[in-house]
Write a protein that holds these residues in place. Sequence first.
Motif, PDB file in Angstrom:
ATOM      1  N   THR A 287      17.325  29.634  21.771  1.00  0.00           N
ATOM      2  CA  THR A 287      18.106  29.092  20.659  1.00  0.00           C
ATOM      3  C   THR A 287      18.288  27.585  20.781  1.00  0.00           C
ATOM      4  OG1 THR A 287      19.314  31.169  20.448  1.00  0.00           O
ATOM      5  CG2 THR A 287      20.326  29.211  19.460  1.00  0.00           C
ATOM      6  N   GLU A 288      18.128  26.884  19.652  1.00  0.00           N
ATOM      7  CA  GLU A 288      18.354  25.439  19.584  1.00  0.00           C
ATOM      8  C   GLU A 288      19.134  25.103  18.314  1.00  0.00           C
ATOM      9  OE1 GLU A 288      14.258  23.936  21.848  1.00  0.00           O
ATOM     10  OE2 GLU A 288      14.530  23.602  19.701  1.00  0.00           O
ATOM     11  N   PHE A 289      20.000  24.087  18.409  1.00  0.00           N
ATOM     12  CA  PHE A 289      20.758  23.597  17.259  1.00  0.00           C
ATOM     13  C   PHE A 289      20.620  22.076  17.172  1.00  0.00           C
ATOM     14  CE2 PHE A 289      23.095  27.506  18.304  1.00  0.00           C
ATOM     15  CZ  PHE A 289      23.170  28.116  17.065  1.00  0.00           C
ATOM     16  N   PRO A 320       9.568  33.417  16.183  1.00  0.00           N
ATOM     17  CA  PRO A 320       9.439  32.626  14.947  1.00  0.00           C
ATOM     18  C   PRO A 320      10.781  32.050  14.515  1.00  0.00           C
ATOM     19  CG  PRO A 320       8.184  34.651  14.769  1.00  0.00           C
ATOM     20  CD  PRO A 320       8.957  34.756  16.052  1.00  0.00           C
ATOM     21  N   THR A 321      10.773  30.809  14.030  1.00  0.00           N
ATOM     22  CA  THR A 321      12.018  30.100  13.718  1.00  0.00           C
ATOM     23  C   THR A 321      12.382  30.147  12.244  1.00  0.00           C
ATOM     24  OG1 THR A 321      10.831  28.003  13.422  1.00  0.00           O
ATOM     25  CG2 THR A 321      11.632  28.515  15.637  1.00  0.00           C
ATOM     26  N   GLU A 322      11.682  30.925  11.438  1.00  0.00           N
ATOM     27  CA  GLU A 322      12.000  31.005  10.024  1.00  0.00           C
ATOM     28  C   GLU A 322      13.234  31.878   9.789  1.00  0.00           C
ATOM     29  OE1 GLU A 322      10.390  29.215   7.781  1.00  0.00           O
ATOM     30  OE2 GLU A 322       9.064  28.420   9.340  1.00  0.00           O
ATOM     31  N   ASP A 323      13.842  31.714   8.626  1.00  0.00           N
ATOM     32  CA  ASP A 323      14.899  32.611   8.142  1.00  0.00           C
ATOM     33  C   ASP A 323      16.129  32.647   9.053  1.00  0.00           C
ATOM     34  OD1 ASP A 323      13.071  33.165   6.186  1.00  0.00           O
ATOM     35  OD2 ASP A 323      12.378  35.016   7.125  1.00  0.00           O
ATOM     36  N   LEU A 324      16.585  31.481   9.493  1.00  0.00           N
ATOM     37  CA  LEU A 324      17.779  31.388  10.312  1.00  0.00           C
ATOM     38  C   LEU A 324      18.840  30.569   9.568  1.00  0.00           C
ATOM     39  CD1 LEU A 324      16.108  30.748  13.791  1.00  0.00           C
ATOM     40  CD2 LEU A 324      16.970  32.907  12.902  1.00  0.00           C
ATOM     41  N   GLU A 325      19.878  30.186  10.295  1.00  0.00           N
ATOM     42  CA  GLU A 325      20.964  29.412   9.689  1.00  0.00           C
ATOM     43  C   GLU A 325      20.530  27.961   9.473  1.00  0.00           C
ATOM     44  OE1 GLU A 325      25.680  28.341  10.553  1.00  0.00           O
ATOM     45  OE2 GLU A 325      24.478  29.370  12.059  1.00  0.00           O
ATOM     46  N   GLU A 326      20.908  27.404   8.317  1.00  0.00           N
ATOM     47  CA  GLU A 326      20.607  26.005   8.007  1.00  0.00           C
ATOM     48  C   GLU A 326      21.491  25.575   6.842  1.00  0.00           C
ATOM     49  OE1 GLU A 326      16.742  23.138   6.931  1.00  0.00           O
ATOM     50  OE2 GLU A 326      16.498  25.303   7.236  1.00  0.00           O
ATOM     51  N   ASP A 353      24.220  25.814   1.488  1.00  0.00           N
ATOM     52  CA  ASP A 353      23.791  26.769   2.507  1.00  0.00           C
ATOM     53  C   ASP A 353      22.316  27.079   2.280  1.00  0.00           C
ATOM     54  OD1 ASP A 353      23.431  28.828   4.312  1.00  0.00           O
ATOM     55  OD2 ASP A 353      25.386  29.707   3.937  1.00  0.00           O
ATOM     56  N   GLN A 354      21.467  26.680   3.234  1.00  0.00           N
ATOM     57  CA  GLN A 354      20.024  26.901   3.130  1.00  0.00           C
ATOM     58  C   GLN A 354      19.562  28.072   4.005  1.00  0.00           C
ATOM     59  OE1 GLN A 354      19.422  22.709   4.316  1.00  0.00           O
ATOM     60  NE2 GLN A 354      18.150  22.515   2.484  1.00  0.00           N
ATOM     61  N   TRP A 361      21.800  35.134   7.377  1.00  0.00           N
ATOM     62  CA  TRP A 361      22.071  33.809   7.932  1.00  0.00           C
ATOM     63  C   TRP A 361      22.670  32.847   6.913  1.00  0.00           C
ATOM     64  CZ3 TRP A 361      22.621  33.036  12.816  1.00  0.00           C
ATOM     65  CH2 TRP A 361      21.926  33.817  13.722  1.00  0.00           C
ATOM     66  N   ALA A 362      22.791  33.261   5.670  1.00  0.00           N
ATOM     67  CA  ALA A 362      23.424  32.405   4.657  1.00  0.00           C
ATOM     68  C   ALA A 362      24.890  32.799   4.484  1.00  0.00           C
ATOM     69  CB  ALA A 362      22.679  32.515   3.330  1.00  0.00           C
TER      70      ALA A 362
END
Length: 378
Positions: A287-289, A320-326, A353-354, A361-362
């Motif tokens: 995990t990275e932020f 895979p890093t898609e479809d997470l919090e952003e 909220d992306q 995650w939204a």
Amino acid sequence: MNKLNLLSLALVAALPTSAYAELKISGYGSLIAGKTLGTVNDPLNPGQTRDEILTADFYDVGQYDNDITFKAESILAVQATYSFSPELSMTAQLVAKGVDDFSPEFDWYYVTYQATDNLSFMAGRRNIPMYYFSEYAEVGYAYPWMRPPSNLYWWQVTQFDGAHVMYSFDIGDYSSTITAFYGNEYSNDNVEMLYYDKLYGGSAQTVNEFWTDITGFNWNVSGDWFDLRFVYFQNDRDRETIQQDGSINPYTPFSQTFIGVGGSATLSDFTLLFDMNFVEYDDAVGTEFPTYLVSLVYNWGDFQPYIAYSKADHERTKVPTEDLEEHYMLSYGVRYDFLPNAALKLQYDDFVDQGHEPTGWAYHGDARAISFGIDFVF
């Protein structure tokens, strides 16, 4: 006599007297009202709508919805510093927050020993010096905005019991201070983590968050027109989620690393403020932020109109890093210093909220909010 006065008197009565003894009282406060401006599709309940919700304070879950409130961010703090000698002092801070129905509690208490003009030691309870504005994030008078962007200052732990060692020196025309720190935080009944457990349909009775072996340093460098701070720390993290029946949900501990650089630069009538940070877990998914803030302020007499943009992302290096919090937040506002120790503020926030709704995650949802109030120090 109210609880606040009784606690203040008890603090003063407990202090010894000496030929040098000196007590200084100071404080700060904010009286802020705000609300969101519409409704959104509920990201966790498809087909339903709800009020927009802007979380102004993640740690205490201070939120705005469509009903105007003064509780989300209003605060009053009184700080007492007692000097036993020119070298040794004790500081305690009593805080009452609207989100806690203004129930006062001591959130800072520490001793300071000034060993030399350049070297000092502190031991006790203070904020973790992680972000550029962390150590005075609740002192609204100290910055132009209504608050530091909450989608950056969002961790469930912000304080710790520990020790600091600070050494100050000059490099040419520049002033420097290096601070090393170590401590632990056992956050029982963590408000933020319990809120998210319930948000996702959990039934926890309480959530306890543990940050241990918090070890790091920061380096401040300042000149005539700029101020910079670099920070690095690491710690171990664990969590205890206790259910209504007393059982404890399993949790896999991990370590995290925090790296950041923030600062300010003033050129002519403009001030640039920024804060860039990177958090990495050594968990199974990597995990990275990465997060950052950039803000431009125009200094026009007693007025400071400003714009701020903050961005937070959630990535995973081992999957895979898609479809997470952003999400990002764009804020506009103005500050007016109508007294030497008080400022009026008005701010509009647009939170987008992306995150990916199908994977949950939204969970914040979009929000537009307006807030206004007064910050003061004494």
